[in-house]
Design an enzyme around this catalytic site. Sequence first.
Site, PDB file in Angstrom:
ATOM      1  N   ALA A  27      50.497  36.815  35.996  1.00 51.15           N
ATOM      2  CA  ALA A  27      49.829  35.915  36.943  1.00 51.15           C
ATOM      3  C   ALA A  27      49.414  36.689  38.186  1.00 51.15           C
ATOM      4  O   ALA A  27      50.214  36.893  39.105  1.00 51.15           O
ATOM      5  CB  ALA A  27      50.750  34.749  37.308  1.00 51.15           C
ATOM      6  N   PHE A  36      43.580  30.615  36.011  1.00 45.36           N
ATOM      7  CA  PHE A  36      42.987  31.387  34.914  1.00 45.36           C
ATOM      8  C   PHE A  36      44.035  32.258  34.217  1.00 45.36           C
ATOM      9  O   PHE A  36      43.738  33.390  33.828  1.00 45.36           O
ATOM     10  CB  PHE A  36      41.835  32.273  35.404  1.00 45.36           C
ATOM     11  CG  PHE A  36      40.778  31.557  36.201  1.00 45.36           C
ATOM     12  CD1 PHE A  36      40.389  30.263  35.885  1.00 45.36           C
ATOM     13  CD2 PHE A  36      40.158  32.175  37.278  1.00 45.36           C
ATOM     14  CE1 PHE A  36      39.411  29.606  36.616  1.00 45.36           C
ATOM     15  CE2 PHE A  36      39.180  31.524  38.015  1.00 45.36           C
ATOM     16  CZ  PHE A  36      38.812  30.233  37.677  1.00 45.36           C
ATOM     17  N   ALA A  87      47.990  46.506  49.647  1.00 45.82           N
ATOM     18  CA  ALA A  87      48.417  47.651  48.854  1.00 45.82           C
ATOM     19  C   ALA A  87      49.884  48.022  49.051  1.00 45.82           C
ATOM     20  O   ALA A  87      50.521  48.545  48.137  1.00 45.82           O
ATOM     21  CB  ALA A  87      47.539  48.856  49.173  1.00 45.82           C
ATOM     22  N   GLU A 111      44.456  48.086  30.028  1.00 43.07           N
ATOM     23  CA  GLU A 111      43.877  46.743  29.927  1.00 43.07           C
ATOM     24  C   GLU A 111      42.372  46.833  29.708  1.00 43.07           C
ATOM     25  O   GLU A 111      41.806  46.128  28.853  1.00 43.07           O
ATOM     26  CB  GLU A 111      44.172  45.947  31.201  1.00 43.07           C
ATOM     27  CG  GLU A 111      43.523  44.575  31.213  1.00 43.07           C
ATOM     28  CD  GLU A 111      43.846  43.770  32.457  1.00 43.07           C
ATOM     29  OE1 GLU A 111      43.336  42.647  32.583  1.00 43.07           O
ATOM     30  OE2 GLU A 111      44.616  44.260  33.320  1.00 43.07           O
ATOM     31  N   GLY A 145      39.674  41.332  33.596  1.00 45.19           N
ATOM     32  CA  GLY A 145      40.047  42.741  33.589  1.00 45.19           C
ATOM     33  C   GLY A 145      39.306  43.566  34.624  1.00 45.19           C
ATOM     34  O   GLY A 145      39.388  44.793  34.631  1.00 45.19           O
TER      35      GLY A 145
END
Length: 380
Positions: A125, A157, A179, A243, A364
């Site tokens: 998530a 989503f 970050a 991914e 992605g």
Amino acid sequence: MQRRIFTADHEAFRETVRTFLAKEVTPHHARWEEDGVVSRDAWLAAGRQGLLGLAVPEEYGGGGATDFRYSAVLTEEFTRAGASGLAIGLHNDIIGPYLTSLATDEQKRRWLPGFCTGETITAIAMTEPGAGSDLQGIRTAAEDRGDHWVLNGSKTFISNGILADLVIVVAKTTPEGGAKGLSLFVVERGAEGFERGRNLDKIGQKAQDTAELFFRDVRVPKENLLGELHGAFGHLMTNLAQERMNIAVAGIAAADHLLEITTAYVKEREAFGRPLAKLQHIRFEIAEMATECAVTRTFLDRCIEDHARGELDAVHASMAKWWATELQKRVADRCLQLHGGYGYMTEYRVAKAFTDGRIQTIYGGTTEIMKEIIGRSLLS
């Protein structure tokens, strides 16, 4: 052009995957699309067949195969079968690396056996209503309460959102986030305050459950912190290349298959008293798509080999992702056009591929984000 990246072992695995799809997926997929979710029995069947946890060490019930080519085979065959509901690629190639590389020994003992049997379905998530590709915008936050964390926020989503028994949640652990202030937490099914919203109504991939998730004062044990505190950004960046490769492999596999079925269609379909394939415009369309697919496949195969050796960098993974998925989108559109009115009918594979594949250039990391990553590497 004959592909050279797969061995006899990979091709034997391909036959195993095809047999599994024919028996456990294809006969049920239409019903799953009506239900908006895959049966949990299919996950258990995948576990029994050894399709889950390919790269998980054998001591936890996995296959112990770190060779990405096995994952590529799995993705290619699921794509060719149109099996968009059973999100094994997400489970194996996107979530799996977080658990195998970041989890403590105790966490691995808790989570990985069920991960490999299909008893524990997973999700990650990240995306929020106001934060997609921009992780700086994440608002979900975890507060340290001494012996536990308290998690508040929402996500949207989220693939496998309805079925997931274990969700890796990206949350702020400093007021600034960003970050240096994001961490990963594992939230398990049944946690008080963890609620699932709608199973979202998408234009494609109808069998794949995609949900909203809500976290209201969810108590997360300290032992469910995954990886380093405040280290999520680095962890996410490390795993994004795989991914994106998974998505790219699906992209070229879809384009190849669409070209294959469309080539067969134009040979059979007649217009003006002769097959469509006799028309020069049709031949040019097929020639252009075949060439684009062949060139893309060659680049993707090189990327697969590099990734299997641990040598693929983020820039080339981004190139692969944006190029293969944009090609998939173009080919799907052109193949639907060549099918004429039949291409607009859901009973034809090309129509389903058109809607199922549209998300490929978005999730992605969007095409625009991929280009930004590539551009920065060249111009900074």
